[in-house]
Design an enzyme around this catalytic site. Structure first.
Site, short mmCIF file in Angstrom:
data_model
loop_
_atom_site.label_atom_id
_atom_site.label_comp_id
_atom_site.label_asym_id
_atom_site.label_seq_id
_atom_site.Cartn_x
_atom_site.Cartn_y
_atom_site.Cartn_z
N CYS A 187 42.86 40.84 35.77
CA CYS A 187 42.06 40.55 34.78
C CYS A 187 42.54 38.47 34.01
O CYS A 187 41.06 38.30 34.76
CB CYS A 187 43.01 41.66 33.18
SG CYS A 187 41.68 41.47 31.82
N HIS A 207 42.96 46.41 35.33
CA HIS A 207 43.62 46.82 35.91
C HIS A 207 44.28 47.94 36.81
O HIS A 207 44.48 48.98 36.39
CB HIS A 207 44.34 47.20 34.51
CG HIS A 207 44.08 45.28 33.09
ND1 HIS A 207 45.48 45.13 32.97
CD2 HIS A 207 43.89 45.76 32.31
CE1 HIS A 207 45.24 44.16 32.09
NE2 HIS A 207 44.26 44.61 31.79
N GLU A 248 47.56 48.42 38.00
CA GLU A 248 48.61 48.61 37.29
C GLU A 248 49.08 50.04 36.51
O GLU A 248 49.52 50.81 36.50
CB GLU A 248 49.53 47.32 37.32
CG GLU A 248 49.29 47.30 35.65
CD GLU A 248 48.28 46.38 35.42
OE1 GLU A 248 47.83 45.81 34.50
OE2 GLU A 248 46.93 46.03 36.38
#
Length: 510
Positions: free
Chosen positions: A79, A168, A170
């Site tokens: 990001c 993202h 994660e």
């Protein structure tokens, strides 16, 4: 030497999730503030740049020399980290016409080791206000989405691979994001992925022996997960030169003091139990303010622990069960970082006792602590207990704390928790407990009228305690537990169930 990956934190709310995803791939990592200097030692295998609440075009946007890092190790920007990489290399990053937030689907343009095991149209999670509109010279697009032209990119050439994800990987909603991160760690950075609980124990015991040498360690134990696992690791390293102190403040759960001491004995821990119940009750007499009670319980504990510790000879170190979330630095992009907490179990003791700290769990998350505990042979019932507040039942007895009230609540709580276990509900809720209210009501038992206390039962579902919903326990169960408490605990004649969520309520009542 344990290989590791560094995660440079630009202030993203998701930085800890990146670390957890890396750890799940059995790769050790550390989070450091973006402005902290470090050396590229041989154990560092790669760098991950986190997101940020800032725009890369802000005047005071946090900056690092991405190209210099990529000259040393593989780098992945996520990001903000991807946008910063693109901008500093000569690309164009501009404010999006509309903020892109939510689910999107990758359209893979170029094959890469990052996509091993990743399906076409893999769902990812977007959360950004800027977009990369033009890549720098020498970079190419790896994936797009239906709404953005650059969802993932790589640099061609250069000393080491340099990648960027606009999304993202994660977070939970990026369905194969963990696989993408694992690919970066193993295929790109060359990590072996052998950082396991057994590996951690071997390395930590060796490190503890080197740190402590012939010294002696004193440690306050609570029966909780963190202090128990930390003490077991220290004991593995130095044996009976660890001196544990477990204080009964009269606010533990029913029979907990002896149960915990028995468990410590089975783990061969050198622990002294201190019965200080009357001392705590005396100190708490007449006090009704929640904050005052907390301070009295904390200060009284420190006084007793300090007295017991000074009775020992030649103590050099203070053991603590500090875990990683307690010490991760939150980034201040306008100045030096600040630590969230400076201690975990025994606040103030390092300063007053002039001892060096021993914190074997300092770099572990809670779930990792439990995995290490299982590897150490610690009983599961100790490792997977519900969270229990530091002041114990002192903040579940609303109003003044007395020995009689503590007994009433211990008995009621024991029936409640025991019932949850017997009904297979204990592991389905995150935290449960009984609260003794400063309210008496009229009841009828047999032919007699009663005027006795009310108990509230609390059970919540949660992930980390930051938010929580009340647990929808079966009516039949609640009815049975209510009857058992009223029939078996003389002094309680009414039971209610708390159906408040957090927010707006808190999990504990005080």
């Amino acid at each position: 030497m344990t290989e590791k990956v560094l995660i440079l934190d630009f202030g993203s709310q998701y930085t800890q999730l990146i670390a957890r995803a890396v750890r799940e791939a059995n790769v050790y990592c550390e989070i450091i503030p973006y402005h902290k200097t470090f050396e590229f030692t041989s154990d560092i295998k790669g760098i991950i740049l986190s997101g940020s609440p800032f725009s890369v075009n802000d005047e005071r946007a946090p900056m690092v020399d991405v190209r210099a890092m990529a000259a040393q190790r593989p780098v992945l920007g996520i990001c903000y980290g991807a946008q910063l990489t693109a901008k500093l290399s000569g690309g164009r990053v501009e404010r999006s016409e509309k903020r892109e937030y939510g689910r999107a689907h990758l359209q893979i343009c170029e094959q890469d080791a990052l996509w091993n095991g990743v399906s076409e149209q893999s769902q990812v999670w977007m959360s950004h206000g800027d977009s990369i509109l033009e890549l720098p010279s020498g970079f190419e697009v790896l994936a797009t989405t239906e709404s953005i032209p650059v969802a993932a990119f790589r640099r061609n050439g250069g000393e080491h691979p340099l990648y960027g994800f606009q999304f993202h990987p994660e977070v939970y909603h990026s369905e194969q994001g963990r696989q993408m991160l694992k690919n970066f760690l193993t295929s790109i950075c060359g990590c072996s992925g052998d950082w396991t609980p057994a590996h951690f124990i071997t390395d930590t015991v060796a490190a503890l022996r080197a740190q402590i040498g012939d010294g002696r360690v004193v440690m306050a134990l609570s029966g909780g997960v963190d202090s128990t696992v930390a003490a077991t690791l220290i004991s593995r390293a130095i044996g009976d030169r660890l001196f544990g102190i477990f204080v009964d403040n009269g606010l533990l759960r029913k029979n907990e003091f002896q149960q915990v001491l028995d468990s410590y004995a089975k783990l061969s821990l050198n622990v002294k139990g201190v019965d200080a119940r009357e001392h705590f009750y005396t100190k708490l007499a007449g006090q009704t303010s929640p904050e005052t009670k907390r301070k009295i319980i904390g200060a009284t504990f420190i006084d007793i622990f300090d007295r017991e510790a000074h009775a020992l000879q030649n103590i050099d170190f203070l053991g603590q069960g500090t875990i990683y979330p307690d010490v991760i630095e939150s980034v201040s992009v306008h100045g030096p970082s600040v630590t969230i907490k400076s201690h975990h179990n025994v606040g103030g003791l390092p300063e007053t006792m002039k001892l060096s700290l021993v914190e074997p769990l300092r770099y572990l998350f809670k779930d990792e602590v439990r995995k290490v505990g299982l590897e150490l042979g610690i009983p599961a019932e100790m490792l997977f207990r519900h969270p229990f507040p530091g002041p114990g039942l002192g903040i579940r007895i609303l109003g003044e704390v007395t020995e009689e009230k503590a007994r009433l609540l211990q008995d009621a709580d024991d029936i409640y928790i025991g019932g949850l276990r017997e009904s297979g509900l204990y592991d389905k809720v995150w935290q449960a407990g009984a609260i003794l209210l400063p309210v008496k009501s009229v009841g009828v038992m047999g032919d007699e009228r009663t005027y006795e206390y009310t108990v509230a039962l609390r059970a919540v579902t949660s992930v980390d305690g930051m938010t929580a919903d009340w647990a929808h326990l079966p009516y039949e169960f609640l009815g049975r537990i209510s009857n058992e408490i009223i029939n078996r605990v003389r002094g309680i004649n009414r039971v209610v169930y708390d159906i408040s969520s957090k927010p707006p309520a808190t999990i504990e009542w005080e």
